[in-house]
Write a protein that holds these residues in place. Sequence first.
Motif, PDB file in Angstrom:
ATOM      1  N   GLN A 338       0.865  -1.256   0.011  1.00 52.46           N
ATOM      2  CA  GLN A 338      -0.195  -0.062   0.081  1.00 52.46           C
ATOM      3  C   GLN A 338       0.958   1.159  -0.127  1.00 52.46           C
ATOM      4  O   GLN A 338       0.703   2.087  -0.722  1.00 52.46           O
ATOM      5  N   LYS A 341       2.514   2.165  -3.578  1.00 50.45           N
ATOM      6  CA  LYS A 341       1.584   2.768  -4.533  1.00 50.45           C
ATOM      7  C   LYS A 341       1.912   4.309  -4.924  1.00 50.45           C
ATOM      8  O   LYS A 341       1.828   4.690  -5.923  1.00 50.45           O
ATOM      9  N   GLN A 342       2.119   5.023  -3.806  1.00 55.73           N
ATOM     10  CA  GLN A 342       2.791   6.493  -3.799  1.00 55.73           C
ATOM     11  C   GLN A 342       3.699   6.782  -4.701  1.00 55.73           C
ATOM     12  O   GLN A 342       3.820   8.029  -5.256  1.00 55.73           O
ATOM     13  N   ASN A 345       3.476   5.233 -10.369  1.00 52.96           N
ATOM     14  CA  ASN A 345       2.180   5.010 -10.907  1.00 52.96           C
ATOM     15  C   ASN A 345       2.233   3.977 -12.048  1.00 52.96           C
ATOM     16  O   ASN A 345       0.953   3.144 -11.963  1.00 52.96           O
ATOM     17  N   TYR A 348       1.087   0.934  -9.628  1.00 51.13           N
ATOM     18  CA  TYR A 348       0.184   1.378  -8.886  1.00 51.13           C
ATOM     19  C   TYR A 348      -0.982   0.269  -8.798  1.00 51.13           C
ATOM     20  O   TYR A 348      -1.209  -0.350  -7.623  1.00 51.13           O
ATOM     21  N   TYR A 351       0.605  -3.149  -7.510  1.00 43.90           N
ATOM     22  CA  TYR A 351       0.879  -3.083  -5.921  1.00 43.90           C
ATOM     23  C   TYR A 351      -0.414  -3.076  -5.257  1.00 43.90           C
ATOM     24  O   TYR A 351      -0.663  -3.757  -4.134  1.00 43.90           O
ATOM     25  N   ASP A 352      -1.434  -2.493  -6.019  1.00 44.47           N
ATOM     26  CA  ASP A 352      -2.898  -2.855  -5.427  1.00 44.47           C
ATOM     27  C   ASP A 352      -3.263  -4.177  -5.100  1.00 44.47           C
ATOM     28  O   ASP A 352      -3.866  -4.545  -4.133  1.00 44.47           O
TER      29      ASP A 352
END
Length: 409
Positions: A338, A341-342, A345, A348, A351-352
Amino acid sequence: MILDQIAKSETYASTELIDLVDRKIGSNPTKGDGLYAGELGIVLFYLHAYLLDGDVKYKNKVLGKLNDIIERIGTPSGLTGSISLSAGFTGLGWVLSLLKKYELIGSGYDDLKLELDERIYKRALLEIGNHNFDYMHGALGALTYLCEGDITNETVREHITTLAQEILSRRPSGADYIKNEYIYRKLKFTVEDDLNFGLVHGLPGILLGLLGVYEKGLLQNEIREAVERGVGYIFSLANFENEKDLNKSIFPTNQMLSLPADDPQNVGFYTYRMGWCYGDLNQVMLLYRAGSILNNPDWISIAGRVGSRCLKRQTQSETWVDNPHLCHGSSSLALIFQNLKQFDNEMYASYDDGVMFWENETENYLDKILGDDAATDVSFLSGLSGIALARFALEHPQYNEWQKIMLLY
């Protein structure tokens, strides 16, 4: 409509989990007053129980336990002079800061916190003199905590700057790494020439702690050099020949400095451990944050490459994950993915997916633990309180500030 149903389900699940963990806490004692294994971790759980549920009984439990902990300071059963994040004053400082942030305590605790911060600073200087750069038990945990203080305050800036300068000065002559010797000198887990690459006891945690100082605008030239050299050293040990073997890591957990890199003992450190404490995700966390702060896209690219491989590692034989706990269990992996993810991109969505996979694994473990009377660990690091806090952070990100305690920024 579907999204509304999911939101309701998550809120209900959190409320139900609060009640179940509360019952477990009521029938199982903790080990001391520390944050990781003791009562401070329980305070952290009840803080978030109150924030999410709103029942004043949880606020009363927070304040009752906190005051008991403070009254026991200096007694055989209470916190002593240790600055340990795990079991000492740094853990208490973090909890007081969070309680103040969420307005469960007020200015009446300010004098105590000021005294604590001064003692933490002075003891951290002593620990640095003994090469104790440990995040869990030493100066790095103290430095990271103090970086959360009011940076406009001259004393706070001086304390942070002095600690960071002292750590930087302890790099061995001609070396690219800074070596924590706490686990050798105090814990006796290893031998003197063992260089650790775990987040909790090793080089990644040290560099992440220094990056926190960099972000405050302090010692930026010196810290940039130290991080670039440290990351370069970690890269020198990367073994991408292991990339297709998911039972091995790209980066080692340790290195015996007196032995060549191809010595069987050093080769054996490319293990299948994947958790908060050790493993390739530690290096991924470092590379993403360092690459973002120091504007190095190559580091971010390599972080994505290794992070993508970590997503493929899902079985126990590929991860060594056989529990849901924060230290090296499924809940910590969900939190880490989590957090990643930042930074990326392109990764993202992947990783989600990793978050969802490890959340599901945690639920499977949790069902067994909650129904097992023999499962009595309710602590933060290796018990139910930490598992619940991970769930709360994922479902209610407005209350995920506590993750900073795990170097998740």
